[in-house]
Design a protein around this motif. Sequence first.
Motif, PDB file in Angstrom:
ATOM      1  N   UNK A  83      -9.576   6.618   3.927  1.00 32.25           N
ATOM      2  CA  UNK A  83      -8.446   5.768   3.541  1.00 32.25           C
ATOM      3  C   UNK A  83      -8.335   5.678   2.022  1.00 32.25           C
ATOM      4  N   UNK A  84      -7.093   5.753   1.532  1.00 31.68           N
ATOM      5  CA  UNK A  84      -6.820   5.682   0.097  1.00 31.68           C
ATOM      6  C   UNK A  84      -6.020   4.443  -0.276  1.00 31.68           C
ATOM      7  N   UNK A  85      -5.730   3.569   0.686  1.00 33.59           N
ATOM      8  CA  UNK A  85      -4.928   2.375   0.397  1.00 33.59           C
ATOM      9  C   UNK A  85      -5.766   1.329  -0.323  1.00 33.59           C
ATOM     10  N   UNK A  86      -5.092   0.541  -1.159  1.00 36.91           N
ATOM     11  CA  UNK A  86      -5.746  -0.526  -1.914  1.00 36.91           C
ATOM     12  C   UNK A  86      -4.958  -1.814  -1.702  1.00 36.91           C
ATOM     13  N   UNK A  87      -5.416  -2.634  -0.765  1.00 32.83           N
ATOM     14  CA  UNK A  87      -4.730  -3.887  -0.476  1.00 32.83           C
ATOM     15  C   UNK A  87      -3.603  -3.713   0.539  1.00 32.83           C
ATOM     16  N   UNK A  88      -2.810  -4.783   0.711  1.00 32.50           N
ATOM     17  CA  UNK A  88      -1.704  -4.802   1.678  1.00 32.50           C
ATOM     18  C   UNK A  88      -0.413  -4.296   1.037  1.00 32.50           C
ATOM     19  N   UNK A  89       0.487  -3.750   1.850  1.00 32.91           N
ATOM     20  CA  UNK A  89       1.773  -3.299   1.305  1.00 32.91           C
ATOM     21  C   UNK A  89       2.636  -4.485   0.870  1.00 32.91           C
ATOM     22  N   UNK A  90       3.500  -4.254  -0.104  1.00 34.83           N
ATOM     23  CA  UNK A  90       4.414  -5.279  -0.596  1.00 34.83           C
ATOM     24  C   UNK A  90       5.844  -4.904  -0.212  1.00 34.83           C
ATOM     25  N   UNK A  91       6.546  -5.847   0.428  1.00 34.20           N
ATOM     26  CA  UNK A  91       7.912  -5.622   0.896  1.00 34.20           C
ATOM     27  C   UNK A  91       8.878  -6.339  -0.039  1.00 34.20           C
ATOM     28  N   UNK A  92       9.878  -5.582  -0.503  1.00 32.86           N
ATOM     29  CA  UNK A  92      10.919  -6.166  -1.352  1.00 32.86           C
ATOM     30  C   UNK A  92      12.265  -5.615  -0.909  1.00 32.86           C
ATOM     31  N   UNK A  93      12.919  -6.336  -0.018  1.00 35.70           N
ATOM     32  CA  UNK A  93      14.205  -5.887   0.493  1.00 35.70           C
ATOM     33  C   UNK A  93      14.063  -4.632   1.330  1.00 35.70           C
ATOM     34  N   UNK A  94      14.665  -3.535   0.865  1.00 39.30           N
ATOM     35  CA  UNK A  94      14.616  -2.276   1.606  1.00 39.30           C
ATOM     36  C   UNK A  94      13.522  -1.348   1.103  1.00 39.30           C
ATOM     37  N   UNK A  95      12.654  -1.856   0.178  1.00 38.66           N
ATOM     38  CA  UNK A  95      11.591  -1.031  -0.355  1.00 38.66           C
ATOM     39  C   UNK A  95      10.224  -1.603  -0.004  1.00 38.66           C
TER      40      UNK A  95
END
Length: 213
Positions: A83-95
Amino acid sequence: MRSPRAPRRRTLPAVVATAILAAAALLVPALPAAAHDELIGSDPSSGAVLETLPAQITLSYSADVLPDAGATVIEVTDAAGTSLTDGDPEVSGAQVTQALAGPASGAVTVRWRVVSSDGHPIDGEFAFSVPESSPTPTPSATTTASPVATASEAPSPAATTTEVTVPLESDAPASPLPWILLAVALVIVAGVLVYVFASRGPRNTAGRGGSGR
C-alpha cells in the motif's frame, strides 16, 4: 342508406392516439436522468509514466460525490501489492484527493469506490507506472584489515633437521683375529684329512699281503 355518424367513429381512435403521444412528449423532459456519475479524469492519468511517485493523486467525477465517512475508498498499491496511501482520502465536491507515501517502482494500481450524487456506489481502477529503481546497496560493516607481514617479517617455517650418521674413518689397523681363526680352521681341517688318509694306508697294505699268501 349509410349512417351519417360513421366518419366520426373512424376518427376517434386517431384523436386518442395523438393525444397520448403529445402527453408523452411533454412528460419526457420532466423525467430525471437515469445515468449515474462517472470518473471523468485523474492526475496522474491512466497509463502515465512518471519519474517518481507523486505526493498525491486527484480523481475528478462528473458530479459531487458524497463526503460521508467510509463512502469514499481509495487504494493505491505498487507492483508487489504494498500500500502507498497516506491517510484517508479528502472529498471536495466532485474531486477526491488521496495522499501517497513510500518508495515505488514499476506499475502502480489505483482502485477507487465512491457514492455518486444519486446515492448509487460506483467503482473502478486504473494504473500508471514509475521507472524501476535499482536497489540501494546495504552498507556492510567496515572490516579492519590486519597488517600483513612482509616477506622479511613473516616467520619462516621451522626447518626439519634430518640427522645422518656418517661412519667415522678409524686410523687403527684392522683386527687380525678373523684371519687367525681362519688359519686355525684350515690347520684343523688339514690335520683331520691327514689323519684320515694316514689311518687308511696300513689297512690296505695288510690286506694285500694276506691275499698273496
